[in-house]
Design a protein around this motif. Structure first.
Motif, short mmCIF file in Angstrom:
data_model
loop_
_atom_site.label_atom_id
_atom_site.label_comp_id
_atom_site.label_asym_id
_atom_site.label_seq_id
_atom_site.Cartn_x
_atom_site.Cartn_y
_atom_site.Cartn_z
N PRO A 26 20.31 -55.30 -29.66
CA PRO A 26 19.85 -54.14 -30.43
C PRO A 26 18.68 -54.44 -31.37
O PRO A 26 17.76 -53.62 -31.51
N ALA A 27 18.68 -55.61 -31.99
CA ALA A 27 17.57 -55.96 -32.89
C ALA A 27 16.27 -56.09 -32.11
O ALA A 27 15.20 -55.67 -32.59
N ALA A 32 11.07 -53.84 -30.45
CA ALA A 32 10.19 -53.43 -29.35
C ALA A 32 9.76 -51.98 -29.50
O ALA A 32 8.60 -51.63 -29.28
N LEU A 33 10.70 -51.12 -29.88
CA LEU A 33 10.35 -49.72 -30.09
C LEU A 33 9.42 -49.56 -31.29
O LEU A 33 8.48 -48.75 -31.26
N GLY A 34 9.66 -50.34 -32.33
CA GLY A 34 8.80 -50.28 -33.51
C GLY A 34 7.36 -50.66 -33.20
O GLY A 34 6.43 -50.11 -33.79
N ALA A 35 7.18 -51.57 -32.26
CA ALA A 35 5.83 -51.98 -31.87
C ALA A 35 5.09 -50.87 -31.13
O ALA A 35 3.87 -50.92 -31.00
N GLU A 36 5.83 -49.87 -30.64
CA GLU A 36 5.22 -48.78 -29.89
C GLU A 36 4.90 -47.56 -30.76
O GLU A 36 4.35 -46.58 -30.27
N ILE A 37 5.25 -47.59 -32.02
CA ILE A 37 5.02 -46.44 -32.90
C ILE A 37 3.53 -46.26 -33.15
O ILE A 37 2.84 -47.19 -33.54
N PHE A 38 3.05 -45.06 -32.93
CA PHE A 38 1.65 -44.73 -33.16
C PHE A 38 1.42 -44.51 -34.65
O PHE A 38 2.12 -43.73 -35.28
N ALA A 43 3.07 -43.33 -41.23
CA ALA A 43 4.48 -43.02 -41.45
C ALA A 43 4.99 -43.69 -42.71
O ALA A 43 5.72 -43.08 -43.50
N ALA A 44 4.59 -44.94 -42.93
CA ALA A 44 5.02 -45.66 -44.14
C ALA A 44 4.45 -44.99 -45.38
O ALA A 44 5.16 -44.82 -46.38
N ALA A 45 3.19 -44.59 -45.33
CA ALA A 45 2.56 -43.94 -46.49
C ALA A 45 3.23 -42.61 -46.82
O ALA A 45 3.26 -42.20 -47.98
N LEU A 46 3.77 -41.95 -45.81
CA LEU A 46 4.46 -40.68 -46.02
C LEU A 46 5.94 -40.86 -46.35
O LEU A 46 6.68 -39.88 -46.47
N GLY A 47 6.37 -42.11 -46.48
CA GLY A 47 7.76 -42.38 -46.81
C GLY A 47 8.72 -42.17 -45.65
O GLY A 47 9.92 -41.98 -45.86
N ARG A 48 8.21 -42.22 -44.43
CA ARG A 48 9.05 -41.95 -43.25
C ARG A 48 9.54 -43.22 -42.55
O ARG A 48 10.20 -43.14 -41.52
N LYS A 49 9.27 -44.38 -43.11
CA LYS A 49 9.69 -45.62 -42.47
C LYS A 49 11.21 -45.69 -42.27
O LYS A 49 11.66 -46.08 -41.19
N PRO A 50 12.02 -45.33 -43.27
CA PRO A 50 13.48 -45.35 -43.04
C PRO A 50 13.92 -44.39 -41.93
O PRO A 50 14.81 -44.71 -41.15
N ALA A 51 13.27 -43.23 -41.84
CA ALA A 51 13.63 -42.28 -40.79
C ALA A 51 13.27 -42.83 -39.42
O ALA A 51 14.04 -42.69 -38.45
N LEU A 52 12.11 -43.47 -39.31
CA LEU A 52 11.72 -44.08 -38.04
C LEU A 52 12.69 -45.17 -37.64
O LEU A 52 13.08 -45.26 -36.48
N PHE A 53 13.09 -45.98 -38.59
CA PHE A 53 14.05 -47.04 -38.30
C PHE A 53 15.37 -46.44 -37.81
O PHE A 53 15.98 -46.95 -36.87
N GLY A 54 15.80 -45.36 -38.42
CA GLY A 54 17.02 -44.70 -37.99
C GLY A 54 16.94 -44.19 -36.57
O GLY A 54 17.90 -44.32 -35.79
#
Length: 90
Positions: A26-27, A32-38, A43-54
């Motif tokens: 799972p890690a 691998a999915l995180g490396a594909e995020i456009f 997303a980090a600047a908008l405070g959405r990093k925790p949501a993306l991780f979820g």
């Protein structure tokens, strides 16, 4: 219809063979999915990093994820499609 699988495409390194593998850790899947995020910095600047991780963690726990290292030679596209269809066939 639920997602049957995610196939992450990559080129093999010099001298490496093509390889289609299912990611099991799972890690590793989350990474691998995180490396594909456009535009992850947006997303980090908008405070959405925790949501993306979820979302990545939810996908890792519910959808088969494969990494396919292959040459990008379009004369073989028919074979590619057959392999992807075989991954998600019921």
């Amino acid at each position: 219809m639920p997602i049957g699988a995610i196939v992450l495409l990559a080129r093999p390194g010099h001298g490496e063979d093509e390889l289609l593998e299912r990611l099991a850790n799972p890690a590793e899947i989350v990474g691998a999915l995180g490396a594909e995020i456009f535009r992850p910095t947006v997303a980090a600047a908008l405070g959405r990093k925790p949501a993306l991780f979820g979302v990545q963690a939810a996908i890792a726990g519910s959808v088969p994820v494969h990494r396919w290292r292959r040459r990008f030679e379009f004369d073989r596209i028919e074979g590619w499609l057959d392999r992807i269809e075989a991954l998600v066939a019921p």
